[in-house]
Structures are given as structure tokens and as C-alpha cells.
Design an enzyme around this catalytic site. Sequence first.
Site, PDB file in Angstrom:
ATOM      1  CD  GLN A 196      -2.713  -1.037   2.611  1.00  0.00           C
ATOM      2  OE1 GLN A 196      -2.647  -2.021   3.328  1.00  0.00           O
ATOM      3  NE2 GLN A 196      -3.422   0.026   2.951  1.00  0.00           N
ATOM      4  CG  PHE A 227      -8.273  -5.670   3.998  1.00  0.00           C
ATOM      5  CD1 PHE A 227      -9.410  -5.037   3.513  1.00  0.00           C
ATOM      6  CD2 PHE A 227      -7.922  -6.901   3.459  1.00  0.00           C
ATOM      7  CE1 PHE A 227     -10.188  -5.633   2.522  1.00  0.00           C
ATOM      8  CE2 PHE A 227      -8.692  -7.503   2.476  1.00  0.00           C
ATOM      9  CZ  PHE A 227      -9.830  -6.863   2.009  1.00  0.00           C
ATOM     10  CD  GLU A 231      -0.940   2.543   6.465  1.00  0.00           C
ATOM     11  OE1 GLU A 231      -2.024   2.006   6.725  1.00  0.00           O
ATOM     12  OE2 GLU A 231      -0.564   3.620   6.954  1.00  0.00           O
ATOM     13  NE  ARG A 309      -7.498   7.517  11.692  1.00  0.00           N
ATOM     14  CZ  ARG A 309      -8.238   8.416  11.031  1.00  0.00           C
ATOM     15  NH1 ARG A 309      -9.551   8.355  11.068  1.00  0.00           N
ATOM     16  NH2 ARG A 309      -7.674   9.365  10.331  1.00  0.00           N
ATOM     17  NE  ARG A 341     -12.595  -1.622   4.821  1.00  0.00           N
ATOM     18  CZ  ARG A 341     -13.153  -2.333   3.858  1.00  0.00           C
ATOM     19  NH1 ARG A 341     -13.139  -3.644   3.914  1.00  0.00           N
ATOM     20  NH2 ARG A 341     -13.728  -1.750   2.832  1.00  0.00           N
ATOM     21  CG  PHE A 343      -5.061   3.679  11.357  1.00  0.00           C
ATOM     22  CD1 PHE A 343      -4.155   2.877  10.696  1.00  0.00           C
ATOM     23  CD2 PHE A 343      -4.568   4.817  12.005  1.00  0.00           C
ATOM     24  CE1 PHE A 343      -2.799   3.186  10.656  1.00  0.00           C
ATOM     25  CE2 PHE A 343      -3.206   5.137  11.980  1.00  0.00           C
ATOM     26  CZ  PHE A 343      -2.331   4.316  11.297  1.00  0.00           C
ATOM     27  CB  ALA A 510      -5.989   7.753   6.402  1.00  0.00           C
ATOM     28  CD  GLU A 689      -9.353   3.477   7.355  1.00  0.00           C
ATOM     29  OE1 GLU A 689      -9.255   4.658   6.982  1.00  0.00           O
ATOM     30  OE2 GLU A 689      -8.623   2.979   8.212  1.00  0.00           O
TER      31      GLU A 689
HETATM   32  N1  MTE Z   1     -11.289  -2.688  -0.092  1.00  0.00           N
HETATM   33  C1  MTE Z   1     -10.736  -3.780  -0.668  1.00  0.00           C
HETATM   34  N2  MTE Z   1     -11.443  -4.456  -1.575  1.00  0.00           N
HETATM   35  N3  MTE Z   1      -9.479  -4.196  -0.328  1.00  0.00           N
HETATM   36  C2  MTE Z   1      -8.723  -3.539   0.615  1.00  0.00           C
HETATM   37  O1  MTE Z   1      -7.595  -3.933   0.903  1.00  0.00           O
HETATM   38  N4  MTE Z   1      -8.630  -1.653   2.214  1.00  0.00           N
HETATM   39  C3  MTE Z   1      -9.415  -0.740   3.045  1.00  0.00           C
HETATM   40  C4  MTE Z   1     -10.429   0.031   2.203  1.00  0.00           C
HETATM   41  N5  MTE Z   1     -11.161  -0.881   1.359  1.00  0.00           N
HETATM   42  C5  MTE Z   1      -9.298  -2.380   1.250  1.00  0.00           C
HETATM   43  C6  MTE Z   1     -10.595  -1.979   0.832  1.00  0.00           C
HETATM   44  C7  MTE Z   1      -8.599   0.234   3.762  1.00  0.00           C
HETATM   45  S1  MTE Z   1      -7.864  -0.255   5.187  1.00  0.00           S
HETATM   46  C8  MTE Z   1      -8.448   1.524   3.325  1.00  0.00           C
HETATM   47  S2  MTE Z   1      -7.563   2.648   4.222  1.00  0.00           S
HETATM   48  C9  MTE Z   1      -9.054   1.992   2.074  1.00  0.00           C
HETATM   49  O2  MTE Z   1      -9.730   0.952   1.395  1.00  0.00           O
HETATM   50  C10 MTE Z   1      -7.954   2.569   1.180  1.00  0.00           C
HETATM   51  O3  MTE Z   1      -8.402   2.935  -0.057  1.00  0.00           O
HETATM   52  P1  MTE Z   1      -9.041   4.375  -0.397  1.00  0.00           P
HETATM   53  O4  MTE Z   1      -8.348   5.382   0.441  1.00  0.00           O
HETATM   54  O5  MTE Z   1      -8.778   4.527  -1.829  1.00  0.00           O
HETATM   55  O6  MTE Z   1     -10.483   4.258  -0.050  1.00  0.00           O
HETATM   56  C1  QUE Z   2      -4.632   7.383   9.750  1.00  0.00           C
HETATM   57  C2  QUE Z   2      -3.792   6.581   9.074  1.00  0.00           C
HETATM   58  C3  QUE Z   2      -2.389   6.741   9.205  1.00  0.00           C
HETATM   59  C4  QUE Z   2      -1.881   7.734  10.044  1.00  0.00           C
HETATM   60  C5  QUE Z   2      -2.774   8.538  10.730  1.00  0.00           C
HETATM   61  C6  QUE Z   2      -4.124   8.358  10.568  1.00  0.00           C
HETATM   62  C7  QUE Z   2      -1.460   5.950   8.502  1.00  0.00           C
HETATM   63  C8  QUE Z   2      -0.067   6.216   8.667  1.00  0.00           C
HETATM   64  C9  QUE Z   2       0.359   7.211   9.531  1.00  0.00           C
HETATM   65  C10 QUE Z   2       1.735   7.585   9.750  1.00  0.00           C
HETATM   66  C11 QUE Z   2       2.083   8.320  10.868  1.00  0.00           C
HETATM   67  C12 QUE Z   2       3.389   8.725  11.083  1.00  0.00           C
HETATM   68  C13 QUE Z   2       4.365   8.413  10.169  1.00  0.00           C
HETATM   69  C14 QUE Z   2       4.020   7.699   9.035  1.00  0.00           C
HETATM   70  C15 QUE Z   2       2.719   7.291   8.826  1.00  0.00           C
HETATM   71  O1  QUE Z   2      -0.559   7.932  10.195  1.00  0.00           O
HETATM   72  O2  QUE Z   2      -1.873   5.057   7.759  1.00  0.00           O
HETATM   73  O3  QUE Z   2       4.965   7.426   8.120  1.00  0.00           O
HETATM   74  O4  QUE Z   2       5.658   8.792  10.357  1.00  0.00           O
HETATM   75  O5  QUE Z   2       0.797   5.465   7.974  1.00  0.00           O
HETATM   76  O6  QUE Z   2      -4.996   9.160  11.212  1.00  0.00           O
HETATM   77  O7  QUE Z   2      -4.269   5.616   8.280  1.00  0.00           O
HETATM   78 MO1  MOS Z   3      -6.245   1.537   5.890  1.00  0.00          MO
HETATM   79  S1  MOS Z   3      -6.069   0.673   7.746  1.00  0.00           S
HETATM   80  O1  MOS Z   3      -5.856   3.122   6.551  1.00  0.00           O
HETATM   81  O2  MOS Z   3      -4.818   0.963   5.192  1.00  0.00           O
END
Ligand code: MTE
Ligand code: QUE
Ligand code: MOS
Length: 739
Positions: A196, A227, A231, A309, A341, A343, A510, A689
Site C-alpha cells: 500500500q 486492509f 501499509e 485514532r 481498516r 486504524f 486512512a 474504512e
Molecule cells: N477494499 C478492498 N477491496 N481491499 C482492501 O484492501 N482496504 C481498506 C479500504 N477498502 C481495502 C478496501 C482500507 S484499510 C483503506 S484505508 C481503504 O480501502 C484505502 O483505499 P481508499 O483510500 O482509496 O479508499
Molecule cells: C490514519 C492513518 C495513518 C496515520 C494517521 C491516521 C497511517 C499512517 C500514519 C503515519 C504516521 C506517522 C508516520 C508515518 C505514517 O498515520 O496510515 O509514516 O511517520 O501510515 O490518522 O491511516
Molecule cells: Mo487503511 S487501515 O488506513 O490501510
Amino acid sequence: MSVGENIPHDSAVGHATGQSSFIDDRPEVQGEVFVGIVTSPVAHGKIKKIDFQEALQHPDVLAIFRGRDFHKNVWGTIVEEQPLLADPIVSYMDEPVLLIAVKDRQSLPAVRRLIKIEMEEIPSIFTIDEAVAAKKFSYVANPFVQGNVIETLQKSPHRLNGVFECGGQEHFYLENQAAIVYPLENGQLEIHSSSQHPTETQHLVAHAVGLRYCDVVSVVKRLGGGFGGKESQAAPFAAYAALVATKLKKPARCVLSKDEDMKITGKRHPFKIHYEVGFDDQGLLIALRAQLYSDGGAYTDLSPSILERAMFHLDGAYHIPNVEIKAACCRTNNHSNTAFRGFGAPQGNMAMESIMEDIAIYLKKDSFDIRRANCYGTHQRNVTPYGQCVENNQLPFLFDELYKISDYEKRSREIQAFNLEYSGKVRGLSMTATKFGIAFTARFLNQANALVNVHVDGTVQVSTGATEMGQGVNTKLAQIVADTFGIPSNMVRVMPTSTEKNHNTSPTAASSGADLNGAAVLEAASRIKQRLQGLDTKLSWTDLVKKAYLERISLGEYAHYKTPGLDFDKNVGKGKAFNYFTMGTAVTEVEVDEYTGESKVLRVDILMDIGRSINPGIDKGQVTGAFAQAMGWVTTEKLVYDQKRHLLSHSPTTYKIPSVQDTPPVLNVAFIENHTNTVNVHASKAVGEPPFVLGLSVWTAIKRAIGVRFSGKIIPLQSPATGEQILGLFKKMSSDSHK
Ligand code: MTE
Ligand code: QUE
Ligand code: MOS
């Protein structure tokens, strides 16, 4: 046109026919080697000796590497502290220790048997309680404070306190962690991985093997699901392949099996939340004091941001006049937990929804009335514990509208009647809500860049930092570009994500992938359109493009976008943390068997505000998928370990995710009309999410159903509500009531 249409997902046909290519589908090239991982046999210990001489004699083995073979054997997204290969201290069971480069992956089990690792064990910490007692924290957050909690709690007519616990969750993406690294000229590397966060993969690989960022290209075509699990935690596997590729000067492939992936990689954070809540006779919240602990596992990873979060979402959809939220992340000898998902938001929100049910039982009211009364207001009672005002608040409407369209009142009466008639089964109905903050709370991540190239035949290639993991971001980006140019979306191709075209990208996370990259793409495409508007507007698109080319007008554009207005300051715990909120409500009806503990979801109704959807069909898929995923988390997905901390639930036979039979027979999803979210691209709202949090209604409905038999008693249900736990509660509570 195009934006707002139900265009099929750009991989729909490919996925259904098996033509979509994932990492391990890439054809093997000449000289390619496979990289196998050897993991720690203990949860905490010091490596005394590793003997792999015999393994090196195996005809298929080309080399074996240890941590010391890396240029730099340490990584970490927020804190650089995690070894790529543990050396000499191992900090969790099945932590990677050695890499074996083999000609054929089939030989790996035999080779592994030839390797002897001698360990000196060190005492371990496995639980949040043990870590708290030993004060082992990887991060302690600055608290969120508003009003006067101590005084108002004391003055509250009613008070409840308790401890709420929820468990972890395995991501269970269909494509396991995977990377292939091709060595190029001059020591440069080309990485293809299921990540990701291609930029983090590029950076980590460069550090690990001692290259500059300009010597590493990181490409992601698609992921078979992420998901959040890919990341931060996709990067080390690319580094493993990169080490072997660099040392052996051969293409190297590192692909995990499901068992390996489940044992090695981190999961959703388990949380333990202590709280004390004060409220009045009507159930209106007066004060809340909470202490959150998460199990971050052995390394920091993304735990601090996830913990934050959870703090941001402890309020759920409810206004709390006086509040104090403290939080710390425990360091344990478990796998390093990571993004999943939601977070942290689901964990925080769940504690609050649990409290809502408890207040209802305590005051002998319907939990809907308690929630509706506490719901954030539109003009008053609309300031969050971190000082951000809830603008454009649709929550009161979402509660009332879903109450009507789900037939709540009538069904509630029917369920009461059903429960009076003894059948060995009880039913519960519960509505929960989410107000999901959209933005990375780490401000610097709220930026994106995009490249749009229009070719002379009028077709378009688009590149951004967004990664396609099934969520449909590529389809949405194509729609935005097609809409700008007024062409069909099939004239637009979204290209594989590559750090060569888009640099310093944020993870696709996010829920803001489509928001951030969509805004950048819109800006780039709009600038090209502006240049074309100087030409004859009566021409067809293709003729216009041709003319522009002959006139030597640039048909390519690059743009950068950053979310304006974010100013949350974590030192004081106040400010604008989010660009806007995605909101929703869900009501779930369950049936629980008192004699087996089995629970069944009978009906679900979901109502969400996702703004002006770019693609309602894709968004509906996101809502149902997230809901089902959450349903698994709160019911059957239990991680089980033995005393040594071997993960016992490391395959689909022992780890139970929802299957097609668990799909609610009635699952209604509806969206409200809301065209006012002008702070985001095309007035859309992020959807990835937020609906996960709505799955909590399954859990609260189960809690209510159990409560039927124990009138007025608070049900100390934890998550997941497995059949085992439910049955145990029925037994314990009935024997308690006979005492
Ligand atoms: N949907 C599918 N089919 N597969 C995935 O891995 N990841 C989820 C969500 N939906 C995911 C998914 C998560 S954790 C996030 S943060 C968002 O998709 C990321 O994509 P977006 O920011 O483009 O919505
Ligand atoms: C939601 C997220 C993320 C987040 C904060 C959110 C995330 C993420 C980071 C993050 C924070 C500090 C770092 C970095 C990444 O923050 O996905 O590289 O130094 O990676 O509210 O989903
Ligand atoms: Mo989604 S948990 O912010 O990759």
C-alpha cells in the site's frame, strides 16, 4: 457525466476470469531465485548459535543470509527500531531470523530441517496487564481533556465504571505478502511488490542494501487486498528479496504462504479500555474518563498513530461535555501489530457503544433513545474532545431516518414479543453510528501528486501514488479524468503505481486514497483542459487533441495537492484533525441460542452519508465488505495462542472469517443525498474504512440479546462475542442470579 456513474471496477472482469496478475503470477525469469524465511522458535530470547553449514550443502541452496548481511538492519515507519532479521535478540515468536536463497521453493521445508538455532530464552510479556504492571510502553499519548472531569463525575446523578476488552484481527487478504526484485545496471533495483506504500518500500530497500533513493524504482500494479496489513509491513519482504538480488545479482522472489504470513505479520491491535462515565436520569452524558491501552506487540510500527485514532474516535457519535482520555501503547512479545481498516477507530468507538448499551440497561430504557439523546448536535453540543467542531453534521438525521426506514419501533415490539415466548433463543436489535474523521492525523501525509498524459489518439494515461487493492480507487480516478475531459472513462487508463512517476507518496490509507489522489488528478486534468479551451471548441475530443499537438501545446500535466486547513496540535490535544467526517448508522437484528451460544445475524440496515458518490456501486461494495469484515472481528475471529505464544489459529481451518453462509439474509444499504461536502473532490466523501465501524451493531445487538434473560443487569460482554463466550456468559449469569 462519468463522475457519479456506476462504472464497473476496472479489474472486475480480470478478477472474475483469473486474468488479473498478482505478484506471484509474474513469470519466472532466467536465473531467478526464491527467498525463504526461517523464523524464531521462541517469543523472546538471544540467538546463541546458528548452524546452517549443512543446509548450505543442499543442492538447491545458493546462499543463506543473516541480519548482519544488510547494509542497515533496522527499520520502522515512525520509530526506526525493528530489525529486518532479528540478530541477536528476537522479540516475538516466528520473527524472521534467516533468509535462504533457493533455486526451487519446494526444497525449503527440507532445507529448514537442516538448520539449527540455539536460543537463550528471556522472560516474555504477552498481555496488556503484564505490560502495564511492568510499565512497558512503546508510546504514551498526550491526553485529550475538555471541561472538568473529576468534579462533574462526582456530581453526576449516575455513574458506571468498567473495563472493556477487544481482540486483534488477522487481515486475511487473499494475496499474501509478496515481492520480486530485479537487479538492473549500476546496482539499481526494480521492485514489484504487493504494497500500500510503494514509497516506503523504495526507501526501506535503499536503506537496507545501501542505495540512494534514485537507484530504486518501486512498482505496485495491484494488491490482492491490503486492509492496512500492507501499509508498513509489506516493505521488509521487499528488502529480503532486495538483499538476495543484490548479493547474488539475480532476480529474487519472496512470497509468503498463508501460514507464514499469519504467524509473522502484525494484526489489528487488541485494546483494553478502563472507563468511568457519569450521566443524568435521561441518560445524557455528563462526564467520561477513559484510559486506553493497546497491545502494540514487539515494535512500535504504526501503533502511536493507531492509538491516537482510537482516542479521536472514543466519542463515537456522541457529545461528551467533560472528558479526559488517556492512552498508552504496550510493548509486548507479540507480533508487531499494525494498521487494519479503521486504524484504532473501531476499538475506541466500540467502548462507547458498549457504554451506551450499559446506560440503557441501567436506566431501563431503549438504547436507541440513549444514543439519540447523546448524538452530536448541529448547532450546539457539537465540539469534540479534541476541540474540533462537527460541521455539516448529518448524524441526527441519520439516526431518525434509519429508525423510520428500518421499521425500528415495530420490529422492536415484535422482538419483545418473541423474547417473551420461550424458545431457547433470544433476539436483540441495536443501532450504532459512526462519525469517521477523514485525514491522516499525521499532517504531512495529507498530500498527493498526479501525472496525466494525453496521447495523440485522445486516450489518456494517469499515474498517482494511489495503490489499487480492490477498493476501486483506479476506477474513481479514471472517472474524474474522463469527467474533466468529457470523454468515456474507458479512454482513460490508470497505470501501475511507480515511484518513478510519482515521488514521496503517502500510503494508500486512512480512506483518503481517492480524496487526495483524486484532487491531484482533477487539478492536472483541469489544467490540460484549460489549455485546450484556447483552441477551436467545436472539434471532437480526438481532433482537438490532434490539433493541440500540431500547435505544440503540452498534453501532459503534473499536479500536487495538499489538504488545506488541518492544524491539530498533539502537544495540546486540540485543533482541526480532520478535513470532514464520513457518517453513518446501522441497525442489526440478531438471534442468539442460549444453549449453544451461537449467534446469527437476521437483518442489517445501513444508512450512510458518503456525500456525492463518485461511483455508488463501488461504494456499496465497500460498505457491505467492510460491514462483513467487522462482523467477523466482533463475532468469530479469535486469535488463539499456546503458552509459548505459537499462533494456533494460523489458517482458515482454525481462524473463522465470515463465509457466504454468514451473510445477513437481509442487508439493506442506503445513502442519503448530500451535495454540500465542498471541501473534498466533487463533494464526495471517503468510504473505505467508515462502514467497518458500523459492524459494531452486530456486537451490541448480541449484547442486548443476552440481556433479555438478565433484566437490569449489565452484560460484561467482551469482543469477539464467540459462541464460547456467549454460552459462558449465559451460564455464569444464570448461576449468579440463583445465588
Ligand atoms: N477494499 C478492498 N477491496 N481491499 C482492501 O484492501 N482496504 C481498506 C479500504 N477498502 C481495502 C478496501 C482500507 S484499510 C483503506 S484505508 C481503504 O480501502 C484505502 O483505499 P481508499 O483510500 O482509496 O479508499
Ligand atoms: C490514519 C492513518 C495513518 C496515520 C494517521 C491516521 C497511517 C499512517 C500514519 C503515519 C504516521 C506517522 C508516520 C508515518 C505514517 O498515520 O496510515 O509514516 O511517520 O501510515 O490518522 O491511516
Ligand atoms: Mo487503511 S487501515 O488506513 O490501510
